[in-house]
Scaffold this motif. Structure first.
Motif, PDB file in Angstrom:
ATOM      1  N   TYR A  96       0.889  -1.168   0.000  1.00 49.69           N
ATOM      2  CA  TYR A  96       0.000   0.000   0.000  1.00 49.69           C
ATOM      3  C   TYR A  96       0.923   1.212   0.000  1.00 49.69           C
ATOM      4  N   MET A 137       1.638   5.245  -0.543  1.00 49.03           N
ATOM      5  CA  MET A 137       1.145   6.612  -0.616  1.00 49.03           C
ATOM      6  C   MET A 137       2.331   7.561  -0.395  1.00 49.03           C
ATOM      7  N   THR A 138       3.149   7.260   0.620  1.00 46.02           N
ATOM      8  CA  THR A 138       4.235   8.142   1.058  1.00 46.02           C
ATOM      9  C   THR A 138       5.321   8.291  -0.006  1.00 46.02           C
ATOM     10  N   GLY A 184       4.959  12.854   3.523  1.00 43.57           N
ATOM     11  CA  GLY A 184       4.363  11.787   4.334  1.00 43.57           C
ATOM     12  C   GLY A 184       3.050  12.277   4.909  1.00 43.57           C
ATOM     13  N   SER A 185       3.131  13.142   5.915  1.00 45.32           N
ATOM     14  CA  SER A 185       1.894  13.694   6.505  1.00 45.32           C
ATOM     15  C   SER A 185       1.119  14.483   5.456  1.00 45.32           C
ATOM     16  N   TRP A 243       9.071   4.098   1.872  1.00 47.16           N
ATOM     17  CA  TRP A 243       8.505   3.357   2.998  1.00 47.16           C
ATOM     18  C   TRP A 243       7.345   2.439   2.594  1.00 47.16           C
ATOM     19  N   THR A 290       5.853  -0.800   2.887  1.00 43.10           N
ATOM     20  CA  THR A 290       5.958  -2.067   3.634  1.00 43.10           C
ATOM     21  C   THR A 290       5.550  -3.201   2.698  1.00 43.10           C
ATOM     22  N   TYR A 320      10.847  -3.209  13.847  1.00 45.63           N
ATOM     23  CA  TYR A 320       9.945  -3.644  12.775  1.00 45.63           C
ATOM     24  C   TYR A 320      10.759  -4.391  11.722  1.00 45.63           C
ATOM     25  N   LEU A 344       7.535   2.943  15.982  1.00 48.26           N
ATOM     26  CA  LEU A 344       6.904   2.936  14.648  1.00 48.26           C
ATOM     27  C   LEU A 344       5.413   3.248  14.756  1.00 48.26           C
ATOM     28  N   LEU A 358       4.598   6.783  14.786  1.00 45.47           N
ATOM     29  CA  LEU A 358       4.886   7.518  13.536  1.00 45.47           C
ATOM     30  C   LEU A 358       4.011   7.077  12.365  1.00 45.47           C
ATOM     31  N   GLU A 407       0.973   5.406   9.832  1.00 45.30           N
ATOM     32  CA  GLU A 407      -0.464   5.659   9.575  1.00 45.30           C
ATOM     33  C   GLU A 407      -0.890   7.033  10.077  1.00 45.30           C
ATOM     34  N   THR A 455       1.212  10.443  11.915  1.00 45.44           N
ATOM     35  CA  THR A 455       1.907  10.601  13.206  1.00 45.44           C
ATOM     36  C   THR A 455       0.894  10.997  14.282  1.00 45.44           C
ATOM     37  N   GLU A 489       1.081  13.513  16.162  1.00 42.18           N
ATOM     38  CA  GLU A 489       0.813  14.965  16.093  1.00 42.18           C
ATOM     39  C   GLU A 489      -0.387  15.182  15.158  1.00 42.18           C
ATOM     40  N   ILE A 490      -0.348  14.507  14.004  1.00 45.18           N
ATOM     41  CA  ILE A 490      -1.445  14.655  13.033  1.00 45.18           C
ATOM     42  C   ILE A 490      -2.756  14.119  13.628  1.00 45.18           C
ATOM     43  N   LEU A 496      -4.282  16.756  15.736  1.00 46.42           N
ATOM     44  CA  LEU A 496      -4.901  17.822  14.929  1.00 46.42           C
ATOM     45  C   LEU A 496      -6.281  17.378  14.449  1.00 46.42           C
TER      46      LEU A 496
HETATM   47  C1  LIG Z   1       8.620   1.433   9.124  1.00 48.85           C
HETATM   48  C2  LIG Z   1       7.673   2.289   8.355  1.00 48.85           C
HETATM   49  C3  LIG Z   1       6.748   1.691   7.512  1.00 48.85           C
HETATM   50  C4  LIG Z   1       5.895   2.489   6.731  1.00 48.85           C
HETATM   51  N1  LIG Z   1       5.038   1.871   5.842  1.00 48.85           N
HETATM   52  C5  LIG Z   1       4.337   2.642   4.964  1.00 48.85           C
HETATM   53  C6  LIG Z   1       3.559   2.016   3.921  1.00 48.85           C
HETATM   54  O1  LIG Z   1       3.455   0.786   3.823  1.00 48.85           O
HETATM   55  N2  LIG Z   1       2.944   2.820   3.005  1.00 48.85           N
HETATM   56  C7  LIG Z   1       3.029   4.193   3.073  1.00 48.85           C
HETATM   57  O2  LIG Z   1       2.440   4.855   2.214  1.00 48.85           O
HETATM   58  N3  LIG Z   1       3.741   4.811   4.064  1.00 48.85           N
HETATM   59  C8  LIG Z   1       4.401   4.064   5.002  1.00 48.85           C
HETATM   60  N4  LIG Z   1       5.140   4.672   5.998  1.00 48.85           N
HETATM   61  C9  LIG Z   1       5.216   6.136   6.020  1.00 48.85           C
HETATM   62  C10 LIG Z   1       4.558   6.779   7.218  1.00 48.85           C
HETATM   63  O3  LIG Z   1       3.163   6.704   7.100  1.00 48.85           O
HETATM   64  C11 LIG Z   1       5.093   8.232   7.277  1.00 48.85           C
HETATM   65  O4  LIG Z   1       6.455   8.147   7.675  1.00 48.85           O
HETATM   66  C12 LIG Z   1       4.323   9.078   8.241  1.00 48.85           C
HETATM   67  O5  LIG Z   1       3.028   9.350   7.718  1.00 48.85           O
HETATM   68  C13 LIG Z   1       5.013  10.429   8.516  1.00 48.85           C
HETATM   69  O6  LIG Z   1       5.424  11.060   7.339  1.00 48.85           O
HETATM   70  P1  LIG Z   1       6.922  11.601   7.221  1.00 48.85           P
HETATM   71  O7  LIG Z   1       7.842  10.494   7.626  1.00 48.85           O
HETATM   72  O8  LIG Z   1       7.105  12.169   5.862  1.00 48.85           O
HETATM   73  O9  LIG Z   1       7.042  12.757   8.280  1.00 48.85           O
HETATM   74  P2  LIG Z   1       6.670  14.291   8.072  1.00 48.85           P
HETATM   75  O10 LIG Z   1       5.327  14.414   7.467  1.00 48.85           O
HETATM   76  O11 LIG Z   1       7.801  14.954   7.388  1.00 48.85           O
HETATM   77  O12 LIG Z   1       6.606  14.792   9.583  1.00 48.85           O
HETATM   78  C14 LIG Z   1       7.778  15.142  10.337  1.00 48.85           C
HETATM   79  C15 LIG Z   1       7.310  15.705  11.682  1.00 48.85           C
HETATM   80  O13 LIG Z   1       6.530  16.888  11.461  1.00 48.85           O
HETATM   81  C16 LIG Z   1       5.257  16.746  12.090  1.00 48.85           C
HETATM   82  N5  LIG Z   1       4.246  17.451  11.294  1.00 48.85           N
HETATM   83  C17 LIG Z   1       4.017  17.399   9.954  1.00 48.85           C
HETATM   84  N6  LIG Z   1       2.993  18.179   9.615  1.00 48.85           N
HETATM   85  C18 LIG Z   1       2.534  18.734  10.771  1.00 48.85           C
HETATM   86  C19 LIG Z   1       1.480  19.639  11.114  1.00 48.85           C
HETATM   87  N7  LIG Z   1       0.634  20.103  10.195  1.00 48.85           N
HETATM   88  N8  LIG Z   1       1.329  19.998  12.421  1.00 48.85           N
HETATM   89  C20 LIG Z   1       2.136  19.517  13.381  1.00 48.85           C
HETATM   90  N9  LIG Z   1       3.158  18.659  13.129  1.00 48.85           N
HETATM   91  C21 LIG Z   1       3.337  18.265  11.851  1.00 48.85           C
HETATM   92  C22 LIG Z   1       5.008  15.233  12.119  1.00 48.85           C
HETATM   93  O14 LIG Z   1       4.062  14.887  13.118  1.00 48.85           O
HETATM   94  C23 LIG Z   1       6.405  14.734  12.459  1.00 48.85           C
HETATM   95  O15 LIG Z   1       6.628  14.899  13.838  1.00 48.85           O
HETATM   96  C24 LIG Z   1       5.954   3.903   6.836  1.00 48.85           C
HETATM   97  C25 LIG Z   1       6.872   4.501   7.730  1.00 48.85           C
HETATM   98  C26 LIG Z   1       7.713   3.717   8.478  1.00 48.85           C
HETATM   99  C27 LIG Z   1       8.701   4.386   9.399  1.00 48.85           C
END
Ligand SMILES: Cc1cc2nc3c(=O)[nH]c(=O)nc-3n(C[C@H](O)[C@H](O)[C@H](O)COP(=O)(O)OP(=O)(O)OC[C@H]3O[C@@H](n4cnc5c(N)ncnc54)[C@H](O)[C@@H]3O)c2cc1C
Length: 390
Positions: free
Chosen positions: A120, A122-123, A128-129, A153, A155, A208, A365, A368, A370, A372, A374-375, A378
Motif C-alpha cells: 500500500y 502513498m508516502t 508523508g503527513s 517506505w 511495507t 519492525y 513505529l 509515527l 499511519e 503521526t 501529532e497529526i 490535529l
Molecule cells: C517502518 C515504516 C513503515 C511504513 N510503511 C508505509 C507504507 O506501507 N505505506 C506508506 O504509504 N507509508 C508508510 N510509511 C510512512 C509513514 O506513514 C510516514 O512516515 C508518516 O506518515 C510520517 O510522514 P513523514 O515520515 O514524511 O514525516 P513528516 O510528514 O515529514 O513529519 C515530520 C514531523 O513533522 C510533524 N508534522 C508534519 N505536519 C505537521 C502539522 N501540520 N502539524 C504539526 N506537526 C506536523 C510530524 O508529526 C512529524 O513529527 C511507513 C513509515 C515507516 C517508518
C-alpha cells in the motif's frame, strides 16, 4: 468485549498459534532481520490473508472487530508479522469497497489465499503527513498509464505482487487531491528490477525487522488502464479512497499497539514475580505495583477505544474521530508501557536475552506510522471543535 462463539474460536486459534510458533522465535528472527517465511505460510493455511474478504470472493468474511482482535494477537507475538498482512488487508478492503466487479473477481480470491500479496503505497521521500504534496505521476497513453515517481517506505514493497498506489493523474486539479487516482499495480514479487520499476535494497530500521520496507522507483512503468481502482469512476477519487483506508489502518495500528503493550505488560508482570531485591520479589515493592496498575489500566482503556473504533468503522460511517483517538492513545500507551516494563526488568531489560528490548525498539513505529500522533491530535481537535461548535 461481547464476542460470538465464532469470533472467540478464531481469536483463540490465532492466540494458540502465536504462543506456540511466533513468540518463541520472534526475537531471534528480529535480530537476524529475517523474513518469517514459515509463519507466513501458516497464516495462509489458517486463511488469515482472507480474513476480511467476503466469502463470495473466497475469504473468511470476518468483521472488523474480529480483524482488530486478530491483529492484536499477532502483534502480541510480533508486530512485524501483523505488518506482513496489514498492507494486504488495506488493499483488499479498498478493492472490495471501491473496485469494479471485474477487479474484485480477478484479484480478491487469489488475495484471500495469500497467492497474491499486496503493498500500500502513498508516502514519498518529500511527502508523508502532507499527502496532497505527492508528485508521482500517472499519464494516460492509449490503453495504458505510464507511471513516473518515487515512493518511500512501502511495507512489503519487495515481496508484494500488487501495489495499491496513489498517483497524480491531473496535476492542474484544485484542490490537488481531486487530481489523484488509486491504481492496483501488478508487479513481479521478489524482483528488484523489472521494466520501469526499481525496488532498491530494503531500508535499514531501528525495529519492525523481518518485514521489508522499501522505496519503489517508477520510471516509465506501464500499467493497463484497467488497473485504475474503480475504473472510470475511480479517476480523481484516489485520495478519498486512500483516506478511508487509512481509517482502517489506524484501527489496525491501535490493535497492534494493544498487542505490543500487552506483551510488554505480561513480560513485566512475570519478571516482577521472579526477580528478588531486598529479600522479596520486586512485585512486593509498591513502586513496582504502581507501574503494574498503571500499565494494566491504560491497556484496558486502549482496548476499549480500539473496540469503539472498530465497531464505528464496521458500521460504515465516518470513523476518523474514533480511529484517531484509538490510534493516538493506544500507541502512546504501547510506547510508555515498553519503557515501564524495561524499568521493571532493570539492567536485564537492556539485554537481548529478554523480549522487552525488541518491544522497546518496535513501539516507536506505531507513534509515527499511519499518520503521526501529532497529526492524530490535529484531526481529533478539528472534529471535536466541529462537533461542539458554538
Ligand atoms: C517502518 C515504516 C513503515 C511504513 N510503511 C508505509 C507504507 O506501507 N505505506 C506508506 O504509504 N507509508 C508508510 N510509511 C510512512 C509513514 O506513514 C510516514 O512516515 C508518516 O506518515 C510520517 O510522514 P513523514 O515520515 O514524511 O514525516 P513528516 O510528514 O515529514 O513529519 C515530520 C514531523 O513533522 C510533524 N508534522 C508534519 N505536519 C505537521 C502539522 N501540520 N502539524 C504539526 N506537526 C506536523 C510530524 O508529526 C512529524 O513529527 C511507513 C513509515 C515507516 C517508518
Amino acid at each position: 468485549m461481547e464476542l460470538t462463539s465464532e469470533q472467540r474460536d478464531m481469536i483463540g486459534l490465532v492466540r494458540k498459534f502465536v504462543d506456540a510458533e511466533v513468540a518463541p522465535q520472534a526475537s531471534e528472527l528480529d535480530h537476524r532481520d529475517q523474513f518469517p517465511t514459515e509463519m507466513v505460510e501458516q497464516l495462509k493455511q489458517m486463511g488469515l490473508f482472507g480474513l476480511v474478504i467476503p466469502e463470495e470472493y473466497g475469504g473468511l468474511g470476518q468483521d472488523l472487530v474480529t480483524y482488530a482482535l486478530v491483529i492484536k494477537e499477532l502483534s502480541r507475538g510480533w508486530i512485524s508479522l501483523s505488518g506482513v498482512v496489514n498492507t494486504h488487508f488495506m488493499a483488499a478492503w479498498m478493492i472490495q469497497q471501491y473496485g469494479t466487479e471485474e477487479q474484485r473477481r480477478r484479484l480478491l480470491p487469489r488475495m484471500a489465499t495469500g497467492e497474491l500479496r499486496a503493498a500500500y503505497s502513498m508516502t514519498e521521500p518529500h511527502a508523508g503527513s502532507d499527502v496532497q504534496a505527492i508528485t508521482t505521476r500517472a499519464r494516460r497513453d492509449g490503453a495504458e498509464y505510464v507511471i513516473d515517481g518515487r515512493k518511500m517506505w512501502a511495507t512489503n514493497g519487495l515481496r508484494a505482487d500488487l501495489v495499491m498506489l496513489l498517483a497524480v493523474t491531473d496535476p492542474n486539479a484544485r484542490p490537488r487531491h481531486r487530481g489523484m487516482t488509486a491504481f492496483v499495480v501488478e508487479k513481479r514479487a521478489g524482483a528488484h528490477e523489472q521494466p520501469g520499476l526499481l525496488v532498491p535494497p530494503q531500508l535499514k530500521k531501528l525495529g519492525y525487522k523481518g518485514v521489508e520496507s522499501t522505496e519503489l522507483v517508477f520510471d516509465g512503468f506501464r500499467t493497463p488502464a484497467s488497473s485504475v481502482l474503480g475504473g472510470e469512476t475511480g479517476l480523481g477519487q484516489g485520495f478519498a479512497y486512500f483516506m478511508s483506508a487509512v481509517e482502517l489502518g489506524r484501527v489496525n495500528v491501535a490493535a497492534r499497539a494493544v498487542g505490543l503493550a500487552t506483551a510488554a505488560f505480561e513480560a513485566g508482570v512475570k519478571y516482577a514475580q521472579q526477580r528478588e531485591a531486598f529479600g522479596r520479589p520486586i512485585s512486593n515493592h509498591q513502586l513496582i505495583q504502581q507501574k503494574i496498575a498503571q500499565m494494566g489500566t491504560k491497556i484496558r482503556a486502549a482496548e476499549l477505544l480500539l473496540e469503539d473504533a472498530a465497531r464505528k468503522k464496521a458500521s460504515g460511517g465516518r470513523a476518523d474521530l474514533e480511529a484517531g483517538m484509538a490510534k493516538y492513545f493506544a500507541t502512546e500507551t504501547a510506547h510508555w508501557c515498553t519503557v515501564e516494563s524495561m524499568r521493571i526488568h532493570g539492567g536485564y531489560g537492556y539485554s537481548q536475552e529478554f523480549v522487552i528490548e525488541r518491544l522497546y525498539r518496535d513501539a516507536p513505529l506505531l507513534i509515527l506510522g499511519e499518520g503521526t500522533n501529532e497529526i492524530q491530535q490535529l484531526l481529533i481537535a478539528r472534529r471535536l471543535l466541529e462537533r461542539d461548535a458554538i
